[in-house]
Structure formats: structure tokens, C-alpha cells
Design a protein around this motif. Structure first.
Motif, short mmCIF file in Angstrom:
data_model
loop_
_atom_site.label_atom_id
_atom_site.label_comp_id
_atom_site.label_asym_id
_atom_site.label_seq_id
_atom_site.Cartn_x
_atom_site.Cartn_y
_atom_site.Cartn_z
N ALA A 5 0.84 -1.20 0.00
CA ALA A 5 0.00 0.00 0.00
C ALA A 5 0.87 1.25 0.00
O ALA A 5 1.92 1.30 0.63
N LYS A 6 0.43 2.27 -0.72
CA LYS A 6 1.18 3.53 -0.82
C LYS A 6 0.88 4.38 0.41
O LYS A 6 -0.24 4.46 0.86
N PRO A 7 1.93 5.10 0.94
CA PRO A 7 1.67 6.01 2.05
C PRO A 7 0.90 7.23 1.56
O PRO A 7 1.00 7.63 0.41
N SER A 8 0.17 7.83 2.46
CA SER A 8 -0.61 9.01 2.07
C SER A 8 0.32 10.18 1.77
O SER A 8 1.43 10.26 2.28
N PRO A 9 -0.12 11.13 0.91
CA PRO A 9 0.71 12.29 0.57
C PRO A 9 1.09 13.10 1.82
O PRO A 9 2.20 13.62 1.91
N LEU A 10 0.22 13.18 2.80
CA LEU A 10 0.52 13.91 4.02
C LEU A 10 1.68 13.25 4.77
O LEU A 10 2.58 13.93 5.26
N ARG A 11 1.66 11.94 4.79
CA ARG A 11 2.72 11.22 5.48
C ARG A 11 4.06 11.41 4.77
O ARG A 11 5.10 11.56 5.42
N VAL A 12 4.09 11.45 3.46
CA VAL A 12 5.32 11.68 2.68
C VAL A 12 5.88 13.07 2.98
O VAL A 12 7.07 13.24 3.21
#
Length: 176
Positions: A5-12
């Protein structure tokens, strides 16, 4: 929850901010940016009190970095005293040195004490190495009605010395 699963943009964005702050902090610590260098008091110039000079009445006392009595060379002085200004340039000689002194009063109003300033009343001095000094405090007293003689009590500074130069004594354009 899957591993792919891809991390959320906020987490990046948060992870990037943490990395940037961490790298910047380590960089500041490594380079010492923001810290002041400790002063080495052993290499600071010491303002010494010059020995009192016993100059002749017709000599100027040069106290501070030079400490000499200097005479006005009567053959090489230039004086222009008018109703509105005085410009006197003197070649000075001491035992082994030659200097130049310039007095400039653009607001000349007869016999009186003139406070030295940056505009209307100035004194400039050049030593035999070509270094220039400019008045920052003191006074010129004009004793002749025509502005051709008086006394000087000036503190001069330069960009190359932390010790000020004091010039004290009588000056004359001759015939005064």
C-alpha cells in the motif's frame, strides 16, 4: 493492510520535513553556524597612554600611535584665509618623519573656538606612510582676526588603527 500500500501524501510530506530538519540540524552542528568565535584577548590591541611630550611652544604634539613633536615647515605651508573660510595646509617635520596637516573651516566667523565636525570644521592628517587620519572630536581656536593662527586640540581616527591620534598645539600661517 497490505505491504504494497502507498503512504498518504501527508505522510510523505511529514517524512520529508523530518529529514530536512534533521539534516539541517546536523549541518549547523558540524559547521558551527550561529556560534560566535571566542575572543582571544591576548591579540587585542592595548590602548596605551602615551608618555607626556615636552614639545617646544611652536611645535604640535602628536600623541597616540606616533608620539612625536612636529614643527611646521614654514617654507612649505599653504594658507588661504578669506572672510568665509580658512584652508591651511602644513608640512610637518619631526626628528625622522614628514607629515601633512590640513585645517579646513568653511564657516569661518572670526576669532573664536570652532568645534570639529564632519562638514564645516575638519582636520586631516597624513603620515609619512600615506595613511590618512580624520578628525572625530576636538576644537580649533582661531586667535587672529584674519584666521591665520590659532591652536588645535583634535582627536583623529583612521581605518587602519584602533588607537586614535591626538594633535595638540599652535598653528600659524605666518605673519600672525
Amino acid at each position: 493492510m497490505s505491504i504494497s500500500a502507498k503512504p498518504s501524501p501527508l505522510r510523505v510530506v511529514l517524512m520529508l520535513v523530518v529529514v530536512v530538519v534533521a539534516v539541517g540540524g546536523v549541518s549547523l552542528l558540524a559547521t558551527g553556524a550561529g556560534r560566535t568565535t571566542p575572543v582571544n584577548h591576548a591579540v587585542l590591541p592595548v590602548a596605551r597612554t602615551p608618555a607626556p611630550l615636552s614639545c617646544e611652544p611652536d611645535q604640535l604634539a602628536l600623541a597616540g600611535p606616533l608620539n612625536a613633536c612636529a614643527s611646521i615647515d614654514s617654507a612649505t605651508r599653504s594658507c588661504d584665509a578669506t572672510a568665509v573660510g580658512v584652508l591651511a595646509i602644513f608640512n610637518l617635520t619631526s626628528s625622522a618623519h614628514h607629515y601633512k596637516l590640513a585645517i579646513n573651516l568653511t564657516d569661518f566667523a572670526g576669532q573664536r573656538v570652532y568645534a570639529l565636525d564632519d562638514i564645516t570644521s575638519t582636520v586631516a592628517f597624513r603620515d609619512d606612510n600615506g595613511y590618512e587620519w580624520r578628525s572625530v572630536a576636538g576644537s580649533l581656536t582661531v586667535v587672529s582676526p584674519e584666521g591665520r593662527s590659532g591652536t588645535i586640540n583634535a582627536t583623529l581616527e583612521s581605518s587602519f588603527s584602533v588607537i586614535p591620534l591626538r594633535v595638540v598645539g599652535r598653528w600659524s600661517c605666518g605673519g600672525a
